[in-house]
Design a protein around this motif. Structure first.
Motif, short mmCIF file in Angstrom:
data_model
loop_
_atom_site.label_atom_id
_atom_site.label_comp_id
_atom_site.label_asym_id
_atom_site.label_seq_id
_atom_site.Cartn_x
_atom_site.Cartn_y
_atom_site.Cartn_z
N LEU A 137 -23.84 122.31 6.07
CA LEU A 137 -23.38 123.68 5.78
C LEU A 137 -24.55 124.65 5.71
CD1 LEU A 137 -20.68 122.92 3.05
CD2 LEU A 137 -20.26 123.95 5.30
N TRP A 138 -25.64 124.21 5.15
CA TRP A 138 -26.83 125.08 5.08
C TRP A 138 -27.34 125.41 6.48
CZ3 TRP A 138 -31.92 123.66 6.53
CH2 TRP A 138 -32.88 124.64 6.26
N GLU A 139 -27.41 124.40 7.35
CA GLU A 139 -27.86 124.66 8.72
C GLU A 139 -26.93 125.62 9.44
OE1 GLU A 139 -30.11 120.39 9.73
OE2 GLU A 139 -28.09 120.82 10.51
N LEU A 140 -25.62 125.39 9.31
CA LEU A 140 -24.66 126.22 10.03
C LEU A 140 -24.68 127.66 9.55
CD1 LEU A 140 -22.34 126.49 12.03
CD2 LEU A 140 -20.77 125.70 10.23
N THR A 141 -24.66 127.88 8.24
CA THR A 141 -24.65 129.25 7.72
C THR A 141 -25.97 129.96 8.02
OG1 THR A 141 -25.36 128.39 5.55
CG2 THR A 141 -22.99 128.72 5.90
N LYS A 142 -27.07 129.24 7.99
CA LYS A 142 -28.36 129.85 8.29
C LYS A 142 -28.43 130.31 9.73
CE LYS A 142 -33.35 129.05 7.75
NZ LYS A 142 -33.52 130.22 6.87
N ARG A 143 -27.95 129.48 10.66
CA ARG A 143 -27.95 129.87 12.08
C ARG A 143 -27.01 131.05 12.32
NH1 ARG A 143 -31.08 126.08 11.57
NH2 ARG A 143 -32.24 127.87 10.78
N LEU A 144 -25.87 131.07 11.65
CA LEU A 144 -24.94 132.19 11.82
C LEU A 144 -25.58 133.50 11.37
CD1 LEU A 144 -21.58 130.61 10.57
CD2 LEU A 144 -22.16 131.27 12.91
N GLN A 145 -26.32 133.45 10.26
CA GLN A 145 -26.95 134.67 9.77
C GLN A 145 -28.11 135.10 10.67
OE1 GLN A 145 -28.09 134.52 5.67
NE2 GLN A 145 -28.91 136.59 5.64
N GLU A 146 -28.89 134.14 11.15
CA GLU A 146 -30.04 134.47 12.00
C GLU A 146 -29.62 135.04 13.35
OE1 GLU A 146 -33.19 131.05 10.39
OE2 GLU A 146 -32.19 130.84 12.33
N VAL A 213 -16.84 121.34 8.46
CA VAL A 213 -17.81 120.36 7.97
C VAL A 213 -17.23 119.50 6.83
CG1 VAL A 213 -20.16 120.00 7.15
CG2 VAL A 213 -19.67 121.89 8.70
N PRO A 214 -17.01 120.04 5.64
CA PRO A 214 -16.61 119.14 4.55
C PRO A 214 -15.19 118.59 4.67
CG PRO A 214 -16.64 121.41 3.78
CD PRO A 214 -17.20 121.42 5.17
N PHE A 215 -14.24 119.40 5.13
CA PHE A 215 -12.87 118.90 5.16
C PHE A 215 -12.73 117.75 6.16
CE2 PHE A 215 -8.46 118.92 6.68
CZ PHE A 215 -7.81 118.69 5.47
N LEU A 216 -13.30 117.89 7.35
CA LEU A 216 -13.23 116.79 8.31
C LEU A 216 -13.99 115.57 7.81
CD1 LEU A 216 -13.59 118.63 11.76
CD2 LEU A 216 -11.51 117.85 10.61
N ALA A 217 -15.10 115.80 7.10
CA ALA A 217 -15.87 114.67 6.56
C ALA A 217 -15.12 113.95 5.45
CB ALA A 217 -17.22 115.16 6.04
N THR A 218 -14.14 114.62 4.84
CA THR A 218 -13.36 113.99 3.77
C THR A 218 -12.62 112.76 4.27
OG1 THR A 218 -13.08 116.13 2.70
CG2 THR A 218 -11.57 114.41 2.05
N PHE A 219 -12.26 112.71 5.55
CA PHE A 219 -11.53 111.56 6.06
C PHE A 219 -12.38 110.30 6.07
CE2 PHE A 219 -9.06 115.11 7.60
CZ PHE A 219 -7.75 114.67 7.49
N GLY A 338 -30.99 118.75 14.02
CA GLY A 338 -30.59 118.88 12.63
C GLY A 338 -29.47 117.91 12.28
N ILE A 339 -29.04 117.97 11.01
CA ILE A 339 -27.94 117.12 10.57
C ILE A 339 -26.67 117.43 11.37
CG2 ILE A 339 -26.35 116.71 8.65
CD1 ILE A 339 -28.88 115.21 8.27
N MET A 340 -26.42 118.71 11.61
CA MET A 340 -25.22 119.09 12.35
C MET A 340 -25.25 118.57 13.79
SD MET A 340 -22.91 120.52 10.61
CE MET A 340 -21.91 121.04 12.00
N ASP A 341 -26.42 118.38 14.33
CA ASP A 341 -26.52 117.84 15.68
C ASP A 341 -26.16 116.35 15.72
OD1 ASP A 341 -27.63 120.19 17.15
OD2 ASP A 341 -29.23 119.95 15.68
N ARG A 342 -26.14 115.68 14.58
CA ARG A 342 -25.69 114.30 14.50
C ARG A 342 -24.24 114.21 14.04
NH1 ARG A 342 -27.37 111.98 17.94
NH2 ARG A 342 -27.73 114.10 18.62
#
Length: 364
Positions: A137-146, A213-219, A338-342
């Protein structure tokens, strides 16, 4: 020099020597100009038309493409035409485009941490999922802002995302849905502390991030609640990794036809076939030997579904990165990004595997 430098003589300029008229500039009684006495000029060489880039290319190699030079597999550097007296350069070997050694080392390290936490204490693995979600989430929100000046509120997303994982493990699907709803409400309220300009795009991005991110990871946490939960999660991870590996290996060696060139030029149809075959074989083995009550034919269907969902998930994140104009979501994992890339192929695959396992062998 191209053919355009060899132009026809101008209609108003110098026409060259001629034997049809007296020398221009001499008097009427001046001597006639004899063409035989003029120095002979060499004939203009005939230059064959050679395409600047070769082949039947329809596009302009210098034209702007989405994503620009951030994507290594899209950067085109046309080589100059070899001189007639020089041998043509040898074709370059294919390269992975990343530090393969670092990628393998990081992958092995992550695998050891995941497997150790998965089979020693389930709660520790739940914590691993929560940490991965927060970092993603940190990576995604940071890229969206940048890149887009979109300020999705990170604090409620991080707290709510971790709560979703824990609630899904403790209270099941109902707990995950309640945590998702509360997270969405927290995003709407948190953003109210800022000026109203951009409110709609910020909260929309926040709700998207909460689901993606989190909801899909909940499964993954839901899979872990079964009696054979560690085996189910391991099957999910193995099939996704094998699908990605099969796509890479076959596509790198035999790939000729692009799968989705406008989204991810590196992916090929041959790679997709490799992902399907590898995942189906791994699925048959995992369902037969890891899952209680599983059968090999169920594993074949599971592998087919995993190959499809993992490929779509990878293309989906590629679409996001292309829109943002970046190559990787982060730099935390050397050789991987990054983590999101995995997580790109893991996140959409988690609900697919959870659902099929419930249909095949029950919720456990």
């Amino acid at each position: 020099m191209n053919d355009s430098s060899w132009r026809a003589p101008s209609q108003t300029g110098y026409r060259g020597p001629t034997d049809r008229a007296p020398f221009q500039g001499a008097g009427a009684a001046g001597p006639a100009y004899d063409a035989q006495d003029a120095p002979q000029t060499r004939p203009m060489p005939i230059v064959p038309d050679v395409p600047a880039q070769g082949g039947d290319q329809d596009d302009d190699p210098g034209a702007a493409r989405p994503g620009g030079p951030f994507f290594r597999d899209e950067t085109q550097n046309p080589e100059p035409m070899p001189h007639a007296s020089q041998p043509a350069p040898a074709p370059q070997k294919k390269t992975a485009g990343r530090d393969l050694g670092a990628a393998i080392g990081v992958g092995i390290g992550l695998g050891v941490v995941i497997v150790a936490s998965l089979f020693i204490v389930k709660a520790v693995f739940v914590g691993v999922i929560a940490v991965a979600v927060v970092v993603g989430l940190w990576e995604l929100t940071k890229r969206l802002q940048e890149r887009k000046d979109i300020k999705a509120p990170l604090v409620p997303l991080a707290v709510g995302g971790a709560a979703m994982i824990v609630a899904g493990y403790v209270r099941g699907a109902e707990g995950a849905w309640v945590a998702m709803a509360l997270t969405a409400l927290a995003v709407l309220v948190w953003r109210m502390t800022e000026p109203p300009e951009g409110y709609l795009k910020d909260v929309t991005a926040g709700l998207f991030a909460a689901f993606y991110v989190p909801f899909l990871a909940t499964f993954v946490a839901l899979m872990l609640t079964a009696q054979d939960g560690p085996q189910r999660v391991l099957t999910f991870l193995v099939l996704t990794v094998v699908s990605d590996t099969g796509a890479y290996a076959v596509g790198w060696r035999f790939g000729r036809h692009k799968l989705a060139p406008r989204i991810s030029p590196g992916k090929t149809r041959e790679g997709l076939i490799g992902a399907v075959l590898f995942a189906m074989a791994a699925g048959a083995l995992c369902m037969q030997y890891l899952i209680d009550g599983g059968s090999w034919w169920q594993g074949i269907l599971l592998g087919l579904a995993v190959a499809a969902s993992a490929t779509l998930g990878d293309l989906g994140e590629s679409m996001i990165k292309r829109d943002l104009g970046i190559k990787d979501m982060g730099t935390l994992l050397p050789g991987h990004g990054g983590i999101m890339d995995r997580l790109d192929s893991l996140l959409p695959t988690a609900p697919v595997v959870w659902l099929l396992l419930v249909l095949f062998v029950g919720s456990g």
